[in-house]
Enzyme design. Structure first.
Site, PDB file in Angstrom:
ATOM      1  N   ARG A 234       1.125  -1.341   0.123  1.00  8.58           N
ATOM      2  CA  ARG A 234       0.046   0.184   0.021  1.00  8.58           C
ATOM      3  C   ARG A 234       0.967   1.173  -0.041  1.00  8.58           C
ATOM      4  O   ARG A 234       1.748   1.226   0.505  1.00  8.58           O
ATOM      5  CB  ARG A 234      -0.719   0.095   1.339  1.00  8.58           C
ATOM      6  CG  ARG A 234      -2.298  -0.743   1.054  1.00  8.58           C
ATOM      7  CD  ARG A 234      -3.111  -0.502   0.025  1.00  8.58           C
ATOM      8  NE  ARG A 234      -4.159  -1.357  -0.068  1.00  8.58           N
ATOM      9  CZ  ARG A 234      -4.369  -2.368  -0.751  1.00  8.58           C
ATOM     10  NH1 ARG A 234      -3.242  -2.721  -1.691  1.00  8.58           N
ATOM     11  NH2 ARG A 234      -5.336  -3.283  -0.959  1.00  8.58           N
ATOM     12  N   ASP A 258       3.974  -0.475  -7.145  1.00 10.22           N
ATOM     13  CA  ASP A 258       2.982  -0.741  -7.845  1.00 10.22           C
ATOM     14  C   ASP A 258       1.747   0.144  -6.964  1.00 10.22           C
ATOM     15  O   ASP A 258       0.908  -0.077  -7.668  1.00 10.22           O
ATOM     16  CB  ASP A 258       2.734  -2.287  -7.785  1.00 10.22           C
ATOM     17  CG  ASP A 258       1.536  -2.567  -8.422  1.00 10.22           C
ATOM     18  OD1 ASP A 258       1.306  -2.296  -9.606  1.00 10.22           O
ATOM     19  OD2 ASP A 258       0.489  -3.345  -7.844  1.00 10.22           O
ATOM     20  N   GLU A 263      -2.482   7.366  -4.609  1.00 16.50           N
ATOM     21  CA  GLU A 263      -2.996   6.784  -6.066  1.00 16.50           C
ATOM     22  C   GLU A 263      -4.600   6.876  -6.480  1.00 16.50           C
ATOM     23  O   GLU A 263      -5.053   6.686  -7.740  1.00 16.50           O
ATOM     24  CB  GLU A 263      -2.646   5.436  -6.218  1.00 16.50           C
ATOM     25  CG  GLU A 263      -3.498   4.445  -5.031  1.00 16.50           C
ATOM     26  CD  GLU A 263      -3.173   2.893  -5.432  1.00 16.50           C
ATOM     27  OE1 GLU A 263      -1.883   2.663  -5.137  1.00 16.50           O
ATOM     28  OE2 GLU A 263      -4.083   2.230  -5.604  1.00 16.50           O
ATOM     29  N   HIS A 295      -0.936  -0.165  -9.744  1.00 13.28           N
ATOM     30  CA  HIS A 295      -1.672  -1.081  -8.995  1.00 13.28           C
ATOM     31  C   HIS A 295      -2.050  -2.418  -9.676  1.00 13.28           C
ATOM     32  O   HIS A 295      -3.346  -2.699  -9.856  1.00 13.28           O
ATOM     33  CB  HIS A 295      -2.592  -0.457  -8.090  1.00 13.28           C
ATOM     34  CG  HIS A 295      -3.051  -1.440  -6.836  1.00 13.28           C
ATOM     35  ND1 HIS A 295      -3.493  -0.512  -5.823  1.00 13.28           N
ATOM     36  CD2 HIS A 295      -3.061  -2.419  -6.609  1.00 13.28           C
ATOM     37  CE1 HIS A 295      -3.738  -1.268  -4.824  1.00 13.28           C
ATOM     38  NE2 HIS A 295      -3.627  -2.363  -5.348  1.00 13.28           N
TER      39      HIS A 295
HETATM   40  P1  NAD Z   1      -1.401 -11.235   5.109  1.00 15.66           P
HETATM   41  O1  NAD Z   1      -2.338 -10.762   6.213  1.00 15.66           O
HETATM   42  O2  NAD Z   1      -1.544 -12.696   4.761  1.00 15.66           O
HETATM   43  O3  NAD Z   1       0.123 -10.697   5.416  1.00 15.66           O
HETATM   44  C1  NAD Z   1       0.262  -9.577   6.191  1.00 15.66           C
HETATM   45  C2  NAD Z   1       1.458  -9.728   7.119  1.00 15.66           C
HETATM   46  O4  NAD Z   1       1.945  -8.484   7.529  1.00 15.66           O
HETATM   47  C3  NAD Z   1       1.148 -10.502   8.264  1.00 15.66           C
HETATM   48  O5  NAD Z   1       2.078 -11.529   8.511  1.00 15.66           O
HETATM   49  C4  NAD Z   1       1.068  -9.468   9.544  1.00 15.66           C
HETATM   50  O6  NAD Z   1       1.600 -10.251  10.629  1.00 15.66           O
HETATM   51  C5  NAD Z   1       2.161  -8.730   8.937  1.00 15.66           C
HETATM   52  N1  NAD Z   1       2.199  -7.244   9.656  1.00 15.66           N
HETATM   53  C6  NAD Z   1       0.963  -6.839  10.253  1.00 15.66           C
HETATM   54  N2  NAD Z   1       1.187  -5.643  10.862  1.00 15.66           N
HETATM   55  C7  NAD Z   1       2.858  -5.422  10.859  1.00 15.66           C
HETATM   56  C8  NAD Z   1       3.803  -4.557  11.108  1.00 15.66           C
HETATM   57  N3  NAD Z   1       3.301  -3.479  11.754  1.00 15.66           N
HETATM   58  N4  NAD Z   1       4.906  -4.837  10.894  1.00 15.66           N
HETATM   59  C9  NAD Z   1       5.368  -5.980  10.279  1.00 15.66           C
HETATM   60  N5  NAD Z   1       4.489  -6.691   9.701  1.00 15.66           N
HETATM   61  C10 NAD Z   1       3.130  -6.534  10.069  1.00 15.66           C
HETATM   62  O7  NAD Z   1      -1.605 -10.356   3.794  1.00 15.66           O
HETATM   63  P2  NAD Z   1      -1.191 -10.638   2.253  1.00 15.66           P
HETATM   64  O8  NAD Z   1      -2.321 -11.360   1.377  1.00 15.66           O
HETATM   65  O9  NAD Z   1       0.208 -11.077   2.176  1.00 15.66           O
HETATM   66  O10 NAD Z   1      -1.267  -8.910   1.650  1.00 15.66           O
HETATM   67  C11 NAD Z   1      -0.182  -8.116   2.189  1.00 15.66           C
HETATM   68  C12 NAD Z   1      -0.705  -6.885   1.601  1.00 15.66           C
HETATM   69  O11 NAD Z   1      -0.672  -6.897   0.274  1.00 15.66           O
HETATM   70  C13 NAD Z   1      -2.127  -6.335   1.987  1.00 15.66           C
HETATM   71  O12 NAD Z   1      -2.284  -5.826   3.238  1.00 15.66           O
HETATM   72  C14 NAD Z   1      -2.537  -5.318   0.824  1.00 15.66           C
HETATM   73  O13 NAD Z   1      -2.156  -4.086   1.274  1.00 15.66           O
HETATM   74  C15 NAD Z   1      -1.378  -5.463  -0.331  1.00 15.66           C
HETATM   75  N6  NAD Z   1      -1.829  -6.173  -1.445  1.00 15.66           N
HETATM   76  C16 NAD Z   1      -1.581  -5.481  -2.737  1.00 15.66           C
HETATM   77  C17 NAD Z   1      -2.060  -6.051  -3.879  1.00 15.66           C
HETATM   78  C18 NAD Z   1      -1.712  -5.307  -5.063  1.00 15.66           C
HETATM   79  O14 NAD Z   1      -2.201  -5.539  -6.417  1.00 15.66           O
HETATM   80  N7  NAD Z   1      -0.459  -4.569  -5.164  1.00 15.66           N
HETATM   81  C19 NAD Z   1      -2.929  -6.915  -4.021  1.00 15.66           C
HETATM   82  C20 NAD Z   1      -3.259  -7.849  -2.852  1.00 15.66           C
HETATM   83  C21 NAD Z   1      -2.660  -7.383  -1.763  1.00 15.66           C
END
Ligand code: NAD
Length: 335
Positions: A234, A258, A263, A295
């Site tokens: 994000r 990305d 955005e 994105h």
């Molecule tokens: P997920 O919930 O499986 O993993 C997130 C991880 O971040 C978890 O292990 C959690 O413990 C950790 N976390 C939470 N707070 C934290 C902190 N303060 N410091 C460090 N780590 C922390 O989520 P995911 O499916 O792996 O997705 C991750 C992120 O990717 C989503 O939140 C979303 O913002 C982003 N995303 C982007 C796209 C894109 O198209 N660019 C698509 C999907 C998701």
């Protein structure tokens, strides 16, 4: 269920319509995203379906609740765009797609790394113009480099697996270390140690109050000179002005994004005929060592199919039971 689907592009509609053959919801598609001006389109619908740049702040949720909307179905995993406290206060249920294809995002992350390092986008443009000079295209070998992954959930773990396959040393920071990553040989450490040790840093934690501007001037100062920074999570994880300073000084060697904090006014639209109003974004575009995609990390057939299917299943479950396994609540998020 009758659903107002916002931020609909042709590809969303195509996948949702096919998936809906198995559910039979009444889907009404709207192209605009939800804003104070467009929220009125939701009148008469018990459910709305939205995407990442539909900003559902308290006032919009209050309006939606006033129209009788009882369900907000997110076509995304991230939910930082929704004021959950306001939704709870107004009795509006929020559901999401917790995982659709972590590999889609992980593979795009690695594509960005290889591109920004080996300058594929510059080479592509040069070769098409008959310029076969290699000046300015020098890259580095990724093998044996140290990759620091911040956030090792589903996507971070998939990136770790790929980078281990490249022969990298993978280090990580997460508030909850992932046993799958530990099993793969990922070494967890405190953030300052990760910043100091990583040649490549990739962000995969969600946007929360704790992770807002996680990459700021202080963090950048702790990084190796010439570090490669990648953000497919994000935009607001990164303080863009601090990153621009880091690029100007050479502290940051490569940047691949990305996502971008502002955005919502740019991405997913063709603005090629308009004058770009965002000066910070415009500055980013001037660096030869920066690549930005709009994105699109999630954007694969597999992900669009799963997003459509799970979104419609969430809506069906809510219609049947008044709840959903994929409900997002404040309590669940702090648990
Ligand atoms: P997920 O919930 O499986 O993993 C997130 C991880 O971040 C978890 O292990 C959690 O413990 C950790 N976390 C939470 N707070 C934290 C902190 N303060 N410091 C460090 N780590 C922390 O989520 P995911 O499916 O792996 O997705 C991750 C992120 O990717 C989503 O939140 C979303 O913002 C982003 N995303 C982007 C796209 C894109 O198209 N660019 C698509 C999907 C998701």
């Amino acid at each position: 269920m009758r659903v107002a689907v916002f931020s609909t592009k042709n590809y969303d509609r195509a996948f949702l319509e096919v998936a809906n053959k198995g559910y039979g919801h009444e889907l009404v598609f709207f192209e605009p995203r939800i804003t104070p001006e467009t929220v009125k389109l939701a009148q008469g619908f018990p459910a709305i379906c939205v995407f990442v740049n539909d900003l559902l702040h308290a006032a919009i949720i209050e309006t939606l609740a006033g129209y009788g909307v009882r369900l907000i179905a997110l076509r995304s995993a991230g939910f930082n765009n929704v004021d959950l406290a306001a939704a709870q206060e107004h009795g509006v249920t929020v559901v999401r797609v917790p995982a659709y294809s972590p590999h889609s995002v992980a593979e795009h992350t690695v594509a960005l790394l290889l591109d920004v390092n080996r300058k594929i986008h510059r080479a592509y443009a040069r070769v098409r113009e008959g310029n076969f000079s290699l000046e300015g295209l020098l890259g580095f070998e990724v093998r044996e480099r140290t990759v620091g992954i911040i956030g090792t959930g589903k996507i971070g773990a998939a990136v770790a697996e790929i980078m281990l396959g490249f022969g990298c040393n993978v280090i990580a920071y997460d508030i909850r270390p992932n046993p799958v990553c530990l099993e793969m040989g990922v070494q967890y450490m405190a953030l300052p140690k990760l910043f100091a040790g990583a040649d490549i840093i990739s962000l995969h934690s969600p946007l929360t109050p704790e992770t807002y501007h996680l990459i700021n001037a202080e963090a950048i100062a702790q990084m190796k000179t010439g570090v490669t920074l990648i953000n497919t999570s994000r935009g607001a994880l990164v303080d863009t002005l601090a990153v621009i300073d880091g690029l100007k000084s050479g502290k940051i060697g490569h940047l691949a994004l990305d996502v971008y904090e502002e955005e919502a006014d740019l991405f997913f639209e063709d603005l090629s005929d308009r004058v770009l109003q965002d000066d910070v974004f415009a500055r980013l575009l001037t660096f030869p060592n920066v690549i930005i995609t709009g994105h699109q990390a999630f954007f694969t057939r597999e992900a669009l199919w799963t997003i459509s299917d799970i979104t419609l299943a969430n809506i069906a479950e809510f219609e049947r039971t008044g709840a959903s396994v994929n409900e997002v609540t404040l309590e669940k998020m702090v648990a």
